[in-house]
Design a protein around this motif. Structure first.
Motif, mmCIF file in Angstrom:
data_model
loop_
_atom_site.group_PDB
_atom_site.id
_atom_site.type_symbol
_atom_site.label_atom_id
_atom_site.label_comp_id
_atom_site.label_asym_id
_atom_site.label_seq_id
_atom_site.Cartn_x
_atom_site.Cartn_y
_atom_site.Cartn_z
ATOM 1 N N LYS A 1 62.226 74.740 57.762
ATOM 2 C CA LYS A 1 61.992 74.843 59.200
ATOM 3 C C LYS A 1 60.686 75.507 59.359
ATOM 4 O O LYS A 1 60.101 76.442 58.547
ATOM 5 N N ARG B 1 62.447 71.298 62.661
ATOM 6 C CA ARG B 1 62.707 70.459 61.144
ATOM 7 C C ARG B 1 61.710 69.336 61.096
ATOM 8 O O ARG B 1 62.018 68.189 61.572
ATOM 9 N N TRP C 1 62.596 67.148 64.472
ATOM 10 C CA TRP C 1 63.669 67.617 65.466
ATOM 11 C C TRP C 1 63.446 69.056 65.872
ATOM 12 O O TRP C 1 63.279 70.177 65.165
ATOM 13 N N ASP D 1 64.200 72.104 67.487
ATOM 14 C CA ASP D 1 65.451 73.327 67.817
ATOM 15 C C ASP D 1 65.074 73.816 69.227
ATOM 16 O O ASP D 1 66.256 74.168 70.090
ATOM 17 N N THR D 2 63.700 73.678 69.539
ATOM 18 C CA THR D 2 63.610 74.552 71.040
ATOM 19 C C THR D 2 63.969 73.381 72.002
ATOM 20 O O THR D 2 64.398 74.213 73.007
ATOM 21 N N GLY E 1 65.817 70.837 71.703
ATOM 22 C CA GLY E 1 67.065 70.015 71.418
ATOM 23 C C GLY E 1 66.797 68.599 71.413
ATOM 24 O O GLY E 1 67.573 67.788 71.774
ATOM 25 N N PHE F 1 66.876 73.734 56.224
ATOM 26 C CA PHE F 1 67.779 73.306 57.121
ATOM 27 C C PHE F 1 68.482 72.197 56.143
ATOM 28 O O PHE F 1 68.346 71.657 55.314
ATOM 29 N N LYS G 1 70.564 65.005 64.156
ATOM 30 C CA LYS G 1 69.081 65.618 63.950
ATOM 31 C C LYS G 1 68.537 65.057 62.761
ATOM 32 O O LYS G 1 67.450 65.466 62.256
#
Length: 220
Positions: free
Chosen positions: A149, A163, A179, A181-182, A184, A204, A210
């Motif tokens: 990550k 990611r 992808w 994560d912040t 989505g 990850f 994802k």
């Protein structure tokens, strides 16, 4: 004969230092005199020291002549971005040399090439952007391979935890599919718009929705 082969043949002929008439060159290479005149202009513009003029004859005295090289697409990209980094990041002789080398490469690239930029020559934009993004490519590549990550600080002031999944080259601009994560969601981020890339602890793992294959399926 391909244009790139013809230009190289002209260099081979001219580098003996003797004067060669355009009429003789045209006959030897099986082209028109107008084509020879255009080729001479191309060689001169790309930095080959061509001497002479129409109606008199031509010669060239190059300090170094390299044999033909076969480059893969990724090798051409590496050379392309390396020259961009030098040409846009430095001043003086190295910048001038990078610009001259870029012009020489552009002069002999195949006219029907696929995947490479239409012109290898320098420009303020987007060459400067490609050079700016170049410094992050090693980190992005390593993170993709290691499933690591990253925290990315962007030019617009936002910060994303991502990611990284895939790098793509779009003719002088690199993008990284992630992808995020912040947010989505998937995102394609331009490498030149990343101001800082920080490796985060922990790896990850694949999660449904994802993954790279999920992104590709969504495009179908």
């Amino acid at each position: 004969m391909k244009r790139s082969d013809r230009l190289y043949s002209l260099i081979e002929i001219l580098k003996d230092g003797a004067q060669h008439r355009a009429e003789d060159l045209a006959l030897k290479l099986g082209v028109s005199m107008r084509t020879i005149y255009r080729d001479m202009d191309t060689l001169a513009a790309s930095g080959v020291p061509v001497e002479g003029e129409r109606g008199i004859g031509y010669s060239a005295r190059a300090a170094i002549t390299l044999p033909p090289l076969n480059l893969t697409e990724i090798e051409l990209e590496a050379l392309h971005l390396g020259l961009a980094a030098v040409g846009n990041g430095l001043d003086g002789e190295l910048r001038d040399a990078a610009q001259s080398l870029s012009a020489k490469i552009d002069a002999v690239l195949p006219e029907d090439r696929h995947g490479a930029p239409k012109s290898f020559g320098f420009a303020v934009y987007p060459f400067a952007d490609a050079a700016e993004g170049f410094r992050h490519l090693t980190t992005l590549r390593a993170a993709i391979r290691g499933r690591q990550k990253l925290r990315l600080a962007m030019q617009d002031g936002t910060t994303r935890e991502v990611r990284p999944l895939k790098l793509d080259y779009w003719g002088r601009v690199w993008t990284c599919l992630v992808w995020c994560d912040t947010t989505g969601d998937f995102a394609n981020l331009r490498a030149d718009q990343i101001t800082q890339a920080t490796v985060l602890p922990g790896l990850f793992v694949d999660e449904p929705g994802k993954r790279l294959e999920d992104y590709r399926k969504a495009l179908e």
